[in-house]
Design a protein around this motif. Structure first.
Motif, PDB file in Angstrom:
ATOM      1  N   LEU A  27       0.831  -1.198   0.000  1.00 43.42           N
ATOM      2  CA  LEU A  27       0.000   0.000   0.000  1.00 43.42           C
ATOM      3  C   LEU A  27       0.869   1.253   0.000  1.00 43.42           C
ATOM      4  CD1 LEU A  27      -2.803   1.288   0.089  1.00 43.42           C
ATOM      5  CD2 LEU A  27      -2.721   1.074   2.584  1.00 43.42           C
ATOM      6  N   GLY A  57     -11.560  -1.576  -5.319  1.00 41.67           N
ATOM      7  CA  GLY A  57     -10.964  -0.898  -4.175  1.00 41.67           C
ATOM      8  C   GLY A  57     -10.681   0.548  -4.520  1.00 41.67           C
ATOM      9  N   VAL A  59      -8.443   3.934  -3.064  1.00 43.57           N
ATOM     10  CA  VAL A  59      -7.421   4.445  -2.157  1.00 43.57           C
ATOM     11  C   VAL A  59      -7.377   5.950  -2.365  1.00 43.57           C
ATOM     12  CG1 VAL A  59      -4.975   4.424  -1.516  1.00 43.57           C
ATOM     13  CG2 VAL A  59      -6.067   2.322  -2.348  1.00 43.57           C
ATOM     14  N   VAL A  69      -8.490   3.760   2.675  1.00 42.44           N
ATOM     15  CA  VAL A  69      -8.800   2.631   1.792  1.00 42.44           C
ATOM     16  C   VAL A  69     -10.224   2.131   2.004  1.00 42.44           C
ATOM     17  CG1 VAL A  69      -8.114   0.280   1.149  1.00 42.44           C
ATOM     18  CG2 VAL A  69      -6.374   1.924   1.866  1.00 42.44           C
ATOM     19  N   VAL A  71     -12.516  -1.285   0.304  1.00 44.28           N
ATOM     20  CA  VAL A  71     -12.573  -2.446  -0.582  1.00 44.28           C
ATOM     21  C   VAL A  71     -14.002  -2.974  -0.546  1.00 44.28           C
ATOM     22  CG1 VAL A  71     -11.706  -4.789  -1.009  1.00 44.28           C
ATOM     23  CG2 VAL A  71     -10.151  -3.013  -0.186  1.00 44.28           C
ATOM     24  N   LEU A  86      -4.164  -3.886  -0.939  1.00 40.97           N
ATOM     25  CA  LEU A  86      -5.066  -2.997  -0.201  1.00 40.97           C
ATOM     26  C   LEU A  86      -5.445  -3.537   1.169  1.00 40.97           C
ATOM     27  CD1 LEU A  86      -7.513  -2.110  -3.122  1.00 40.97           C
ATOM     28  CD2 LEU A  86      -5.366  -0.987  -2.494  1.00 40.97           C
ATOM     29  N   THR A  88      -4.428  -4.422   4.124  1.00 46.81           N
ATOM     30  CA  THR A  88      -3.348  -4.358   5.103  1.00 46.81           C
ATOM     31  C   THR A  88      -3.845  -4.821   6.465  1.00 46.81           C
ATOM     32  OG1 THR A  88      -3.897  -2.089   5.716  1.00 46.81           O
ATOM     33  CG2 THR A  88      -2.311  -2.385   3.904  1.00 46.81           C
TER      34      THR A  88
END
Length: 173
Positions: A27, A57, A59, A69, A71, A86, A88
């Motif tokens: 990321l 997704g 960001v 972020v 998703v 993405l 994390t």
């Protein structure tokens, strides 16, 4: 089929470009790619990554701030190398993986290790459905409820329409 696009907000409006993510592994690297596409250090850049019909997704990178972020479906994104970028530990609410091997040893004093419930969830589990900050576009007039209703096939087009840059986006598709 995957598609990735950058939408950069400048003083003159929005700029759109497609991008390749083959060299991006984290990321932080994705955020840096977004920052490099900005005309100035303070510009907002939205990164869209999506797999047709499965997930998307978003960001948001604002200058040097940490990326925000969202998703659309964590489980589906987890099956994708781009989705894993993405997803994390922070986004999933997990403790970051320990870098120190000593921290990973079982030093609780039991011979058989800790007792685990049969109903326990794997620490690597990813939630099905939306994950992250659905309100990341609220200041652009796209509230969290709208983001949650977006479908993978229409998300990028609907966002570009709302931002007023649909024609720019169509030019790069």
């Amino acid at each position: 089929m995957y598609f990735a696009a950058l939408l950069a907000r400048t003083d003159d409006g929005w700029e759109a470009s497609d991008t390749e993510l083959d060299e991006v592994e984290t990321l932080d690297e994705l955020a840096e790619l977004a920052r490099e596409s900005a005309a100035s250090d303070d510009d907002t850049v939205l990164v869209y990554v999506g797999q047709e019909g499965a997930w998307f997704g978003l960001v948001r990178v604002d200058g040097e701030d940490d990326p925000r972020v969202f998703v659309s479906d964590g489980t589906r994104a987890k099956r994708s190398a781009y989705g894993e970028i993405l997803l994390t530990d922070e986004l999933l609410g997990r403790e970051p993986e320990a870098a120190d091997a000593l921290e990973q040893l079982d030093l609780d004093g039991t011979e058989d290790g800790p007792v685990e419930d049969d109903d326990s969830v794997s620490p690597d589990a990813v939630p099905s459905g939306p994950v992250g900050e659905a309100g990341l576009l609220a200041d652009f007039g796209i509230d969290a409820v709208t983001v949650l209703k977006l479908t993978p096939d229409d998300a990028l087009g609907d966002i570009a329409d709302a931002l007023g840059c649909a024609e720019l986006l169509e030019a790069i598709r």
